[in-house]
Design an enzyme around this catalytic site. Structure first.
Site, PDB file in Angstrom:
ATOM      1  N   ALA A  39       1.075  -0.909   0.177  1.00 27.01           N
ATOM      2  CA  ALA A  39       0.546   0.221  -0.086  1.00 27.01           C
ATOM      3  C   ALA A  39       1.198   0.957  -0.155  1.00 27.01           C
ATOM      4  CB  ALA A  39      -1.071   0.030   1.336  1.00 27.01           C
ATOM      5  N   CYS A 124      -3.494  -8.319   6.419  1.00 27.72           N
ATOM      6  CA  CYS A 124      -3.275  -7.195   7.083  1.00 27.72           C
ATOM      7  C   CYS A 124      -2.748  -7.524   8.732  1.00 27.72           C
ATOM      8  CB  CYS A 124      -4.170  -6.243   6.858  1.00 27.72           C
ATOM      9  SG  CYS A 124      -4.064  -4.318   7.478  1.00 27.72           S
ATOM     10  N   LYS A 164      -3.800 -13.690  -0.791  1.00 25.88           N
ATOM     11  CA  LYS A 164      -2.712 -13.913   0.135  1.00 25.88           C
ATOM     12  C   LYS A 164      -2.252 -13.991   1.495  1.00 25.88           C
ATOM     13  CE  LYS A 164       1.719 -11.462   0.397  1.00 25.88           C
ATOM     14  NZ  LYS A 164       1.273  -9.673   0.721  1.00 25.88           N
ATOM     15  N   ASN A 226       6.566 -16.095   0.627  1.00 32.30           N
ATOM     16  CA  ASN A 226       6.625 -14.713   1.152  1.00 32.30           C
ATOM     17  C   ASN A 226       7.974 -14.294   1.815  1.00 32.30           C
ATOM     18  OD1 ASN A 226       4.559 -11.852   1.568  1.00 32.30           O
ATOM     19  ND2 ASN A 226       6.670 -11.748   0.480  1.00 32.30           N
ATOM     20  N   ASP A 228      11.034 -12.101   3.616  1.00 33.29           N
ATOM     21  CA  ASP A 228      12.523 -11.999   4.104  1.00 33.29           C
ATOM     22  C   ASP A 228      13.590 -12.117   3.141  1.00 33.29           C
ATOM     23  OD1 ASP A 228      11.759 -11.128   6.680  1.00 33.29           O
ATOM     24  OD2 ASP A 228      12.250 -13.036   7.681  1.00 33.29           O
TER      25      ASP A 228
END
Ligand SMILES: Cc1cc2nc3c(=O)[nH]c(=O)nc-3n(C[C@H](O)[C@H](O)[C@H](O)COP(=O)(O)O)c2cc1C
Length: 393
Positions: A39, A124, A164, A226, A228
Site C-alpha cells: 500500500a 493485513c 495472499k 513470501n 525476508d
C-alpha cells in the site's frame, strides 16, 4: 538514465533452480518472481520501474484496493487501479470483508476489463482492522473466508483469483493450512504465504518451513513464498528450501527496483547483479519521482509522494543527515535533482545496503473482536467498517 553497473556473484549463488514456470491461470510467469503488493508503494510508476529492470518478466501486483471503495467508484480508488500500457498482465489486489461486496468488486473488474488477475489480501495485521475481524484475523473464521473466496471466483468470470495470507493470528491460532485447503476447494488459482503471524507484524524472521508445509498441503495449486527475501540469492534459497513455485518480494525492493534485474538473472542462472553507484541511484530516484508526477498529473505532488522513498534509495550511502532531511522535503524535480547533484555521486554501492529495509518492527498484541477465537466455524460476519483505513499486509 544510465544503466546501473553490474557485478558478478559466485557461481554457486546463482545456480538455476528447477522451478518450472509459474502458471497463474492463463498467465505464465517466468521466472516466477512477483512484486508484493504494498500500500502506498506499488502504484503504476513503481511497478513500471520494477518491470523495466526485470525486462518485462515477472508479475507486479497493485497496492491493495478496498472492495467497497471500488464498487462505489471512489475517485482515488479509480486512480489507484490505473495501469501503464506496458503492464501485462495487469494484477489488482483487493481487500474486502463482505462476500457480496467482494463479489460485486470482482464482477466489476471482470465485466469492465479492468485487470487480468485478481489477488485477495488476507494478511493485513493493522490493529484497527483486526480489531473488527478484518485483515489477517479473517481467515480464522473459516466459513466467512470460504464465502468470500466463493463469491470472488464466481464473479471473476474466468480471471484467475489468487490469495495472499499470513500463517495465522499467532502460534496458537494458525490458519494457513485450513485456509489453503479452503482456497483449493473454492477454485483459487494460487496462494502466497507470508511466513509470519499477525502477532509478529514484521518482526523476527519469516518462517519458511511453513511455506514448505503449505506446499505439501495443497499440491494442487502453486504456492508462492513470501517473507525476508532481500537479495536474489535469498529468493533461490527460498525456492530450494521450501519447494515453493515462486517468490513474492516486498520490502527488499523498496528504494531498490533493480532487485528485479537481479531476481531475473538469478533464476535464469546468470551471475551478474546490479550494484549502482550513487549517480545511477540518483537517476533512478529522479525518474521515479517524475513517473509519480506524471501519474498523479502534478509534478509537485509526485515529488511529495516520492519523499517516503528517499531514505530507502539512499540507505548506506554517505549523504549526511542534513542532506537526507533536505532531500526528504523537496517539492519539485528541480529541487530534488539539485540536492542530489550536491552529493558525491561517484560513491559505489555501499556494503550492507542489500540487507533488511522498511518495516521490521516486532511483536504486538493482536487486537480482535470480543469472543473472536471462541469458534472458528461460526457464521459471524465482519462489519464493513473493517474495510476502512487499511494500510497493507
Ligand atoms: C509498506 C508496506 C505496505 C504493504 N501493503 C500490503 C498490501 O497492500 N497488501 C498485502 O497483501 N501486503 C502488503 N504488505 C505486505 C507485503 O506484501 C509482504 O507480505 C511483506 O512485506 C513481507 O514480505 P517481504 O519480507 O518481502 O517484505 C505491505 C508491506 C509493507 C512493508
Amino acid at each position: 538514465m544510465t544503466s546501473p553497473a553490474a557485478v558478478r556473484v559466485r557461481d554457486n549463488d546463482c545456480m538455476p533452480t528447477p522451478a518450472s514456470p509459474l502458471q497463474i491461470g492463463p498467465h505464465t510467469v517466468q521466472p516466477p518472481v512477483v512484486l508484493a503488493p504494498m500500500a502506498g508503494i506499488t502504484n503504476a510508476p513503481f511497478r513500471r520501474l520494477c518491470r523495466e529492470f526485470s525486462g518485462g518478466k515477472g508479475l507486479f501486483v497493485s497496492e491493495m484496493i478496498t472492495t467497497r471503495a471500488l464498487v462505489e467508484r471512489n475517485d482515488k480508488t479509480m486512480q489507484l487501479i490505473t495501469f501503464h500500457a506496458s503492464e501485462q498482465p495487469r494484477s489488482i489486489q483487493l481487500y474486502g470483508v463482505d462476500p457480496a461486496t467482494v463479489g460485486k468488486a470482482v464482477r466489476m473488474i471482470a465485466e469492465e476489463g479492468l485487470a487480468d488477475h485478481i489477488d485477495l489480501n488476507f494478511g493485513c495485521p493493522v490493529p484497527k482492522v483486526t480489531r473488527k475481524g478484518g485483515g489477517s484475523a479473517l481467515p480464522y473464521k473459516r466459513n466467512l473466508l470460504r464465502a468470500i473466496l466463493r463469491e470472488a471466483v464466481a464473479g471473476a468470470g474466468g480471471l484467475p483469483v489468487t490469495m495472499k495470507m499470513r500463517k495465522g493470528i499467532d502460534d496458537d491460532h494458525l490458519t494457513y493450512l485450513d485456509a489453503g485447503r479452503i482456497a483449493v476447494e473454492e477454485g483459487v488459482t494460487a496462494i502466497a504465504l507470508h511466513g509470519r503471524t499477525t502477532a509478529q507484524h514484521y518482526g523476527g524472521t519469516a518462517d519458511w518451513d511453513a511455506i514448505a508445509r503449505l506446499k505439501e498441503h495443497v499440491p494442487e495449486i502453486p504456492v508462492l513464498g513470501n517473507g525476508d527475501i532481500w537479495s536474489a540469492e535469498d529468493a533461490l534459497r527460498m525456492v530450494r528450501a521450501t519447494g515453493c513455485d515462486g517468490v513474492v518480494v516486498g520490502r527488499g525492493c523498496l528504494g531498490r527496483p533493480w532487485l528485479f534485474a537481479d531476481l531475473v538473472a538469478a533464476f535464469e542462472g546468470r551471475t551478474e547483479r546490479v550494484r549502482p553507484t550513487l549517480r545511477e541511484v540518483a537517476d533512478v530516484m529522479v525518474r521515479h519521482a517524475t513517473l509519480l508526477g506524471e501519474w498523479i498529473g502534478d509534478e509537485s505532488r509526485g515529488v511529495v509522494d516520492f519523499r517516503k522513498h528517499v531514505a530507502w534509495y539512499l540507505k548506506g550511502f554517505s549523504v549526511g543527515s542534513e542532506m537526507r532531511r533536505r532531500l526528504a522535503v523537496t517539492s519539485s524535480l528541480q529541487e530534488l535533482r539539485a540536492g542530489l547533484d550536491e552529493l558525491d555521486l561517484d560513491q559505489p554501492w555501499p556494503a550492507g545496503a542489500d540487507g533488511p529495509r522498511g518495516r521490521t518492527s516486532g511483536t504486538n498484541r493482536v487486537v480482535l473482536p470480543d469472543g473472536w477465537l471462541n469458534d472458528p466455524y461460526d457464521c459471524a460476519g465482519v462489519g464493513e467498517d473493517a474495510e476502512l483505513d487499511t494500510s497493507g499486509g
